[in-house]
Design an enzyme around this catalytic site. Structure first.
Site, PDB file in Angstrom:
ATOM      1  N   THR A 239       0.811  -1.206   0.000  1.00 27.44           N
ATOM      2  CA  THR A 239       0.000   0.000   0.000  1.00 27.44           C
ATOM      3  C   THR A 239       0.848   1.261   0.000  1.00 27.44           C
ATOM      4  O   THR A 239       0.313   2.361   0.053  1.00 27.44           O
ATOM      5  CB  THR A 239      -0.939   0.036   1.219  1.00 27.44           C
ATOM      6  OG1 THR A 239      -0.193  -0.332   2.367  1.00 27.44           O
ATOM      7  CG2 THR A 239      -2.090  -0.914   1.035  1.00 27.44           C
ATOM      8  N   LYS A 241       3.736   1.914   2.161  1.00 21.07           N
ATOM      9  CA  LYS A 241       4.320   2.357   3.432  1.00 21.07           C
ATOM     10  C   LYS A 241       5.791   2.726   3.259  1.00 21.07           C
ATOM     11  O   LYS A 241       6.232   3.799   3.677  1.00 21.07           O
ATOM     12  CB  LYS A 241       4.176   1.248   4.496  1.00 21.07           C
ATOM     13  CG  LYS A 241       2.728   0.944   4.828  1.00 21.07           C
ATOM     14  CD  LYS A 241       2.603  -0.115   5.898  1.00 21.07           C
ATOM     15  CE  LYS A 241       3.128  -1.467   5.461  1.00 21.07           C
ATOM     16  NZ  LYS A 241       2.381  -2.021   4.301  1.00 21.07           N
ATOM     17  N   GLU A 459     -18.551 -20.529 -17.443  1.00 19.29           N
ATOM     18  CA  GLU A 459     -18.416 -19.084 -17.237  1.00 19.29           C
ATOM     19  C   GLU A 459     -19.753 -18.372 -17.413  1.00 19.29           C
ATOM     20  O   GLU A 459     -20.088 -17.471 -16.641  1.00 19.29           O
ATOM     21  CB  GLU A 459     -17.368 -18.492 -18.186  1.00 19.29           C
ATOM     22  CG  GLU A 459     -15.937 -18.979 -17.937  1.00 19.29           C
ATOM     23  CD  GLU A 459     -15.479 -18.812 -16.499  1.00 19.29           C
ATOM     24  OE1 GLU A 459     -15.954 -17.876 -15.823  1.00 19.29           O
ATOM     25  OE2 GLU A 459     -14.670 -19.631 -16.032  1.00 19.29           O
ATOM     26  N   HIS A 462     -21.775 -18.646 -14.282  1.00 14.03           N
ATOM     27  CA  HIS A 462     -21.464 -17.619 -13.279  1.00 14.03           C
ATOM     28  C   HIS A 462     -22.148 -16.301 -13.643  1.00 14.03           C
ATOM     29  O   HIS A 462     -22.813 -15.676 -12.827  1.00 14.03           O
ATOM     30  CB  HIS A 462     -19.958 -17.329 -13.249  1.00 14.03           C
ATOM     31  CG  HIS A 462     -19.130 -18.393 -12.601  1.00 14.03           C
ATOM     32  ND1 HIS A 462     -19.382 -18.868 -11.346  1.00 14.03           N
ATOM     33  CD2 HIS A 462     -18.016 -19.038 -13.036  1.00 14.03           C
ATOM     34  CE1 HIS A 462     -18.456 -19.777 -11.026  1.00 14.03           C
ATOM     35  NE2 HIS A 462     -17.620 -19.901 -12.051  1.00 14.03           N
TER      36      HIS A 462
HETATM   37  P1  ADP Z   1       4.562  -1.520   1.432  1.00 10.53           P
HETATM   38  O1  ADP Z   1       5.838  -1.031   2.018  1.00 10.53           O
HETATM   39  O2  ADP Z   1       3.340  -0.886   2.043  1.00 10.53           O
HETATM   40  O3  ADP Z   1       4.425  -2.997   1.369  1.00 10.53           O
HETATM   41  P2  ADP Z   1       5.638  -0.311  -0.908  1.00 10.53           P
HETATM   42  O4  ADP Z   1       5.842   1.051  -0.417  1.00 10.53           O
HETATM   43  O5  ADP Z   1       6.823  -1.183  -0.968  1.00 10.53           O
HETATM   44  O6  ADP Z   1       4.494  -1.026  -0.076  1.00 10.53           O
HETATM   45  O7  ADP Z   1       4.930  -0.231  -2.327  1.00 10.53           O
HETATM   46  C1  ADP Z   1       5.361  -0.989  -3.417  1.00 10.53           C
HETATM   47  C2  ADP Z   1       5.171  -0.235  -4.705  1.00 10.53           C
HETATM   48  O8  ADP Z   1       3.804  -0.044  -4.983  1.00 10.53           O
HETATM   49  C3  ADP Z   1       5.757   1.147  -4.673  1.00 10.53           C
HETATM   50  O9  ADP Z   1       7.096   1.150  -5.016  1.00 10.53           O
HETATM   51  C4  ADP Z   1       4.919   1.873  -5.714  1.00 10.53           C
HETATM   52  O10 ADP Z   1       5.417   1.640  -7.009  1.00 10.53           O
HETATM   53  C5  ADP Z   1       3.579   1.200  -5.613  1.00 10.53           C
HETATM   54  N1  ADP Z   1       2.653   1.970  -4.789  1.00 10.53           N
HETATM   55  C6  ADP Z   1       2.066   1.555  -3.646  1.00 10.53           C
HETATM   56  N2  ADP Z   1       1.246   2.500  -3.154  1.00 10.53           N
HETATM   57  C7  ADP Z   1       1.325   3.551  -3.980  1.00 10.53           C
HETATM   58  C8  ADP Z   1       0.707   4.863  -3.998  1.00 10.53           C
HETATM   59  N3  ADP Z   1      -0.147   5.234  -3.053  1.00 10.53           N
HETATM   60  N4  ADP Z   1       1.032   5.676  -5.015  1.00 10.53           N
HETATM   61  C9  ADP Z   1       1.886   5.292  -5.976  1.00 10.53           C
HETATM   62  N5  ADP Z   1       2.494   4.104  -6.004  1.00 10.53           N
HETATM   63  C10 ADP Z   1       2.229   3.216  -5.034  1.00 10.53           C
HETATM   64 ZN    ZN Z   2     -15.881 -20.964 -12.011  1.00  9.43          ZN
END
Ligand code: ADP
Ligand code: ZN
Ligand code: MG
Length: 654
Positions: A239, A241, A459, A462
């Protein structure tokens, strides 16, 4: 389109600092090692060679046999060993290095003396051979030192490389073993700013406040406002972080020290705690600054969880050191500790107490608007067709994380390259939604026409059940092009808006939709296949959650029967009830899925004509859109209702 231009550094950015450490280390150590190896070769090796070359070990049995057969000439006995020369050798002198000497263990055989006397062998007890003082010095002192030095260097350089790689440029450096103060954490520029993070507005706001505090600590002091010492970024994987923390570094214009929890785990005994101490020492010198500990759960797990023994002690020491350091530093100096985790519930309570990580910054999965923004941020790094409808893609990817969305854009770009186009198109993006969610398209897979027929009906089963229910998401796309992930086809449904709640009706209709594929197979082919295994899993999961967690069954009402851990990692549910209740839950789950299955079957029987028509259309096109599907479904039927099914057509009351 417009390629990402790297943001300029803020003017007050202190820049990456490299310590002025004399660079003697490697060459210096290698010289010492080379000299030692040379000494070893000149003095010790010949001695060992001379002593060993003509000595051959034998068993005590062989020795006795040789004595009895008169083959032994001279015997010398020490406490542990018997040395003897065979009779054929002309010289009776063990000192002569050219004589073949045999040895065997001294068995303290009481009959040995009489045996030897009988055989007429000359023998005697001699003192244990004393190695030369030089050799002792080498084997007891120089060799172990050499050994540890070499190992120390190897591991040291290995870890330096390793950390540099893992830290994504924020690597640490490490000196020799035991010289913990030689380790340096580099404050460095990550090249990311808040512009690179789409959505996550609340998280950004909370972090902006921290950045602001570090830039103007005076303003906060005037009013008497205290900043928290630490903030914890919590949320599911992918996400953003880590990305947010890097962006903070880019925004802050203060030194940024970063380390990942997993780096501590890879360390040797006692090193974790030492590193924590160093980290804070370094930070104190460079304050105001930010310390970021990624994946803090790897060191911050509850201390009382009693996972066996061994490695735990080490982790606990590291954690204790971290707690001590966090208590020790003065916020006024301007140090803020950030940490990230996707398992907040496993963290030791002590870490979350006031004065430690007392601020929690949620970093949740992106909502509809957030997904669109993330798609756009990543699309801006590739060339794309300006007509692309990002909103549609965002709606098709409910529940996807930022990392998955980034991956979708990248897959789309790869597809454009493969097809020799110069831009990413809407179709590329739609295709890669399927790729990321259901695995790669497997164009060349050979599937018999009978099987394709079954898959098409499955399919459409579904899709038809979904379309005939009121509370289900509209069908967006149906395909029978197989994926490398093993999915032979899939039906994609897209919610019209953002959904945060699921009603009981919706949950049940979801189960019905999952059973619809199998129901179509039964109805049309009068036999069933293994193709529904994933559907079965999904349907069961929902039914179980309805009963044990959502309070959606008559029998159990609002009683929690399951506890869920790892809420951000898909949620591992574990039963929290008596065995009798567990058995009853199973019966309820079975009844619910059976009920849904029967109702799905009824829907398909009622619409059998459309089922055939749609399946035929899908077989021909392989992939059809939700619009095409709805058009055919709403149009007057091409076929008359097939015989044998009309009798049930009117009785259904779904
Ligand atoms: P986490 O540390 O939460 O597991 P990451 O920061 O490593 O996640 O995110 C992995 C990749 O996903 C980032 O390098 C980026 O490319 C993409 N990403 C995730 N969230 C965002 C966001 N809010 N905006 C843009 N890119 C994102
Ligand atoms: Zn199925
Ligand atoms: Mg991360």
């Amino acid at each position: 389109m417009n390629n990402n231009t790297k943001p300029n550094r803020p003017p007050n950015y202190n820049g990456p600092r490299r310590p002025q450490k004399p660079k003697k280390s490697l060459l210096y150590y290698y010289t010492i090692v080379m000299v030692c190896v040379l000494l070893f070769n000149v003095f010790l090796a010949p001695m060992i060679n001379d002593a060993k070359s003509m000595v051959q070990a034998t068993t005590y049995d062989t020795f006795l046999d040789m004595v009895e057969q008169g083959q032994v000439h001279v015997v010398e006995i020490t406490t542990d060993t018997i040395y003897f020369t065979p009779a054929e050798s002309a010289v009776d002198n063990l000192e002569n290095p050219n004589v073949q000497v045999y040895t065997t263990g001294n068995m303290n055989d009481p009959n040995l003396v009489s045996t030897l006397t009988e055989a007429n062998v000359s023998f005697g007890r001699v003192a244990d051979p004393k190695p030369s003082p030089l050799a002792t010095f080498f084997s007891n002192w120089i060799m172990p030192m050499l050994f540890f030095m070499i190992i120390g260097r190897l591991m040291g350089s290995f870890m330096t490389k390793h950390m540099a790689k893992n830290g994504g440029g924020m690597g640490g450096m490490m000196g020799g073993m035991g010289k913990s103060n030689a380790k340096v954490y580099e404050a460095c520029s990550t090249g990311k700013t808040f512009k690179d993070v789409a959505g996550q507005d609340e998280a950004k706001e909370a972090l902006t406040e921290i950045v602001d505090f570090l830039n103007n600590p005076g303003r906060y002091k005037e009013i008497g406002a205290k900043m928290p010492k630490g903030a914890l970024l919590v949320g599911p994987p992918g996400t953003g972080k880590t990305l947010l923390a890097k962006a903070v570094a880019g925004e802050a214009g203060v030194p940024f020290f970063s380390i990942s929890g997993s780096e501590f785990v890879e360390m040797f005994v006692g090193m974790g705690a030492a590193r924590v101490r160093d980290l804070f020492d370094q930070a104190e010198k460079k304050a105001p600054c930010i310390i970021f500990i990624d994946e803090i759960d790897t060191i911050g797990k509850k201390r009382d969880s009693g996972h066996g023994f061994g490695g735990n002690d080490e982790r606990e020491q590291t954690l204790n050191q971290l707690l001590t350091e966090m208590d020790g530093f003065d916020v006024g100096k301007g140090i803020v500790v950030l940490a990230a985790t996707n398992r907040p519930e496993t963290l030791d309570k002590a870490l979350l107490r006031p004065g430690r990580f007392d601020r929690r910054i949620p970093v949740e999965l992106p909502d509809l608007k957030g997904r669109e923004a993330i798609l756009k941020v990543h699309a801006n790094t590739v060339k794309y067709d300006p007509q692309i409808d990002f909103d549609a893609i965002a709606r098709a990817t409910a529940g996807a994380s930022g990392a998955e969305l980034a991956n979708i854009v990248n897959e789309a770009a790869l597809r454009a390259v493969r097809d020799h186009r110069d831009k990413v198109s809407q179709a590329d993006l739609e295709e890669s939604v399927g790729t990321v969610i259901a695995g790669y398209q497997r164009k060349n897979a050979v599937i018999s026409s009978r099987e394709r027929n079954i898959i098409a009906y499955h399919e459409i089963g579904h899709a038809l059940v979904a379309a005939k229910n009121k509370n289900t998401a509209p069908v967006h796309k149906i395909t029978i092009i197989p994926r490398t992930s093993g999915a032979l086809g899939y039906t994609m449904q897209v919610e019209e808006g953002e959904k945060v709640l699921m009603s009981k009706e919706e949950a049940f209709e979801k189960i019905m939709t999952f059973t619809g594929g199998r129901a179509a197979e039964e109805l049309v082919f009068k036999s069933i296949t293994s193709g529904a295994s994933n559907d079965i899993e999904q349907a069961t999961k929902i039914a179980r959650a309805m009963i044990t967690r959502f309070g959606m069954s008559e029998t159990f009402d609002m009683v929690a029967l399951e506890t869920v851990s790892g809420q951000y990692l898909g949620g591992d549910a574990s039963l929290a009830c008596s065995p009798e209740t567990a058995a009853q839950i199973d019966r309820e789950v079975i009844a619910m899925v059976k009920d849904a299955h029967q109702k799905a079957l009824t829907i398909l029987k009622d619409n059998e004509a459309k089922l055939h028509e749609l399946a035929e259309y899908l077989l021909e096109k392989e992939t059809i859109t939700g619009d095409e599907f709805m058009q055919i479904l709403k149009a007057p039927s091409k076929y008359a209702v097939l015989s044998g099914t009309s009798d049930t057509a009117d009785t259904a009351d779904v």
